[in-house]
Design an enzyme around this catalytic site. Structure first.
Site, PDB file in Angstrom:
ATOM      1  N   GLU A  53       0.578  -1.335   0.523  1.00  0.00           N
ATOM      2  CA  GLU A  53       0.088   0.204   0.025  1.00  0.00           C
ATOM      3  C   GLU A  53       0.862   0.848   0.193  1.00  0.00           C
ATOM      4  OE1 GLU A  53       0.453  -2.581   1.581  1.00  0.00           O
ATOM      5  OE2 GLU A  53      -1.838  -2.546   3.108  1.00  0.00           O
ATOM      6  N   CYS A  77      -1.846  -3.381   7.559  1.00  0.00           N
ATOM      7  CA  CYS A  77      -1.445  -3.443   8.931  1.00  0.00           C
ATOM      8  C   CYS A  77      -1.877  -2.113   9.480  1.00  0.00           C
ATOM      9  CB  CYS A  77       0.976  -3.845   8.482  1.00  0.00           C
ATOM     10  SG  CYS A  77       1.305  -1.908   8.072  1.00  0.00           S
ATOM     11  N   TRP A 172      15.450 -38.431 -16.595  1.00  0.00           N
ATOM     12  CA  TRP A 172      14.296 -37.604 -18.618  1.00  0.00           C
ATOM     13  C   TRP A 172      12.788 -38.221 -18.494  1.00  0.00           C
ATOM     14  CZ3 TRP A 172      17.155 -33.897 -17.793  1.00  0.00           C
ATOM     15  CH2 TRP A 172      18.814 -34.249 -18.273  1.00  0.00           C
ATOM     16  N   ASP A 202      21.639 -40.060  -8.302  1.00  0.00           N
ATOM     17  CA  ASP A 202      20.919 -38.633  -9.589  1.00  0.00           C
ATOM     18  C   ASP A 202      22.231 -37.464  -9.968  1.00  0.00           C
ATOM     19  OD1 ASP A 202      18.356 -40.154  -9.910  1.00  0.00           O
ATOM     20  OD2 ASP A 202      17.152 -39.077  -9.609  1.00  0.00           O
ATOM     21  N   GLU A 280      12.715 -32.517  -2.774  1.00  0.00           N
ATOM     22  CA  GLU A 280      12.504 -33.583  -4.097  1.00  0.00           C
ATOM     23  C   GLU A 280      13.866 -34.676  -4.257  1.00  0.00           C
ATOM     24  OE1 GLU A 280      13.175 -30.437  -7.549  1.00  0.00           O
ATOM     25  OE2 GLU A 280      14.027 -29.105  -6.431  1.00  0.00           O
ATOM     26  N   GLY A 282      13.172 -39.409  -3.698  1.00  0.00           N
ATOM     27  CA  GLY A 282      13.070 -40.375  -3.868  1.00  0.00           C
ATOM     28  C   GLY A 282      11.634 -40.992  -3.075  1.00  0.00           C
TER      29      GLY A 282
HETATM   30  C1  AOF Z   1       0.533  -5.113   4.988  1.00  0.00           C
HETATM   31  N1  AOF Z   1       1.691  -4.637   3.405  1.00  0.00           N
HETATM   32  O1  AOF Z   1       2.791  -5.394   1.602  1.00  0.00           O
HETATM   33  C2  AOF Z   1       2.487  -6.150   4.229  1.00  0.00           C
HETATM   34  C3  AOF Z   1       1.708  -6.728   5.327  1.00  0.00           C
HETATM   35  O2  AOF Z   1       8.301  -6.824   8.863  1.00  0.00           O
HETATM   36  P1  AOF Z   1       7.119  -5.489   8.315  1.00  0.00           P
HETATM   37  O3  AOF Z   1       7.615  -4.545   9.490  1.00  0.00           O
HETATM   38  O4  AOF Z   1       7.449  -5.042   7.190  1.00  0.00           O
HETATM   39  O5  AOF Z   1       5.464  -6.346   9.059  1.00  0.00           O
HETATM   40  C4  AOF Z   1       5.572  -7.353   8.598  1.00  0.00           C
HETATM   41  C5  AOF Z   1       3.787  -7.683   8.575  1.00  0.00           C
HETATM   42  O6  AOF Z   1       2.760  -6.976   8.272  1.00  0.00           O
HETATM   43  C6  AOF Z   1       3.731  -8.923   8.351  1.00  0.00           C
HETATM   44  O7  AOF Z   1       3.734 -10.501   9.455  1.00  0.00           O
HETATM   45  C7  AOF Z   1       1.511  -8.674   8.105  1.00  0.00           C
HETATM   46  O8  AOF Z   1       1.542  -9.186   8.990  1.00  0.00           O
HETATM   47  C8  AOF Z   1       2.239  -7.541   7.374  1.00  0.00           C
HETATM   48  N2  AOF Z   1       2.333  -7.015   6.231  1.00  0.00           N
HETATM   49  N3  AOF Z   1       1.151  -6.004   5.965  1.00  0.00           N
HETATM   50  O9  AOF Z   1      -0.627  -4.758   4.938  1.00  0.00           O
HETATM   51  C9  AOF Z   1       2.138  -5.779   2.776  1.00  0.00           C
HETATM   52  N4  AOF Z   1       3.896  -7.240   3.802  1.00  0.00           N
HETATM   53 ZN    ZN Z   2       1.361  -2.575   5.982  1.00  0.00          ZN
END
Ligand code: AOF
Ligand code: ZN
Length: 351
Positions: A53, A77, A172, A202, A280, A282
């Site tokens: 965001e 977040c 293969w 392998d 990956e 056997g």
């Molecule tokens: C979002 N948008 O693109 C992501 C989120 O370690 P930080 O500060 O990057 O926080 C990681 C936490 O933030 C992750 O565990 C998840 O709860 C949230 N990640 N949230 O809104 C994002 N990557």
């Molecule tokens: Zn965030």
């Protein structure tokens, strides 16, 4: 504005973070202005850096998103982590509506991001393409909820379920385009895991940044292809006075039921922040990992070996009644050249 179509775009953008954002989730975001014009896109590009965001919002001028709609596959977040809360920035930029694919499963965030938005008067629409969004972040969900590494198995078989002919030849079974797909699948996991038996049979290279090798008696030759690149972690049960290979991490492993203790190994991987692993190997090892598997990638080539002594892809204890078989849910079927790839998930997890 078509929320589902936009969410699909978020998922596509999010996938560009594959291999870069672990242990964080894959997140993509699109923004429309108040007139419904697409004005920005972004995704979480690298662990420790800006969230999706923030990346999308910061491409815009201060007033550009006022009254607009932000679509994102994961709840924004609410916490100060590597970066300030995305929810705060969304509010500050005057977004009117936030459309979310799934709630965050991180307990620090879960529900709090949405509450922050609603308290500030932002309209929140939840669960758009919810199942697709959960699938996208299946690794993150397992990590956050179970505190365990996500385990996937990749196998490649003939129509009659064999991974090798009687003479051991197996390289293969599938064609070129399946093998290209395997490389992509590998890159979407934090590590690959294999065994001494596979290395000896392998001598594969298995290009990857982290390679986990189970070699109880250290019987593999360290000049084998697999040791030539990447970070190597070897789980074993030998008394090493002074390991000669300084580039390898050796982990002395307890024995359980005459084998290296799998639970110990998986716990160790989680401790090492290896959030997902692709096996990956056997039929023997695949069989013993079935009960730990979260997902299976099964390539099938239209060939028949027709030999009951050929090696089965899952060498599992014999089950005499079909009702007692291990059951899976088929997720997807794709065609790669002359082969197919089945993706399936265990229905009942025993462990
Ligand atoms: C979002 N948008 O693109 C992501 C989120 O370690 P930080 O500060 O990057 O926080 C990681 C936490 O933030 C992750 O565990 C998840 O709860 C949230 N990640 N949230 O809104 C994002 N990557
Ligand atoms: Zn965030």
């Amino acid at each position: 504005m078509n929320y589902e179509k936009s969410m699909k775009r978020c998922i596509k953008l999010a996938k560009r973070g594959l291999g870069w954002v672990s242990p964080n989730p894959l997140v993509g975001c699109v923004i429309y202005d108040k007139n419904g014009n697409l004005i920005s896109e972004g995704f979480h590009e690298k662990y420790g850096e800006s969230h999706a965001e923030r990346n999308a919002l910061l491409k815009l001028k201060q007033n550009e998103a006022i009254g607009g709609t932000l679509i994102v596959n994961l709840e924004p977040c609410s916490h100060y982590g590597h970066t300030p809360p995305c929810a705060d920035l969304i509010i500050e930029r005057g977004i009117k509506t936030v459309v979310i694919g799934m709630r965050d499963v991180n307990p620090i965030v879960s529900g709090n991001g949405i509450k922050k938005l609603i308290d500030a008067g932002v309209e929140v629409v939840e669960n758009v393409l919810n199942l697709e969004c959960e699938k996208l972040n299946e690794v993150f969900i397992k990590n956050m909820i179970e505190h365990k590494t996500f385990v996937a198995i990749k196998t490649a078989t003939t129509l009659d379920g064999k991974i090798a002919a009687k003479n051991g030849s197996s390289k293969w079974i599938t064609g070129e385009s399946s093998r290209e797909e395997v490389k992509k699948i590998r890159n979407s996991y934090d590590a690959i895991m294999t065994t001494s038996s596979t290395i000896i049979a392998d001598n594969p290279t298995m290009e990857h940044k982290i390679k986990i090798i189970l070699d109880r008696n250290l019987r593999t030759d360290f000049s084998s292809n697999i040791y030539k690149s990447g970070r190597i972690i070897v789980f074993h049960d030998e008394t090493l006075a002074s390991p000669k290979e300084l580039t390898i991490d050796f982990v002395k492993t307890p024995i359980k039921d005459e084998k290296l203790d799998i639970k110990f190994i998986l716990n160790k991987l989680y401790e090492l922040k290896i959030m997902s692993v692709l096996i990956e190997a056997g039929g023997h090892f695949n069989g013993s990992m079935l009960e730990y598997a979260d997902k299976i990638y099964h390539f099938i080539a239209p060939k028949i070996l027709g030999d009951n002594e050929g090696i089965s892809c899952f060498d599992y204890r014999a089950i005499s009644d079909i009702n007692d078989s291990l059951k899976f849910k088929l997720d997807d079927i794709e065609k790669y050249g002359n082969d197919i790839l089945l993706t399936y998930y265990p229905i009942v997890k025993k462990i």
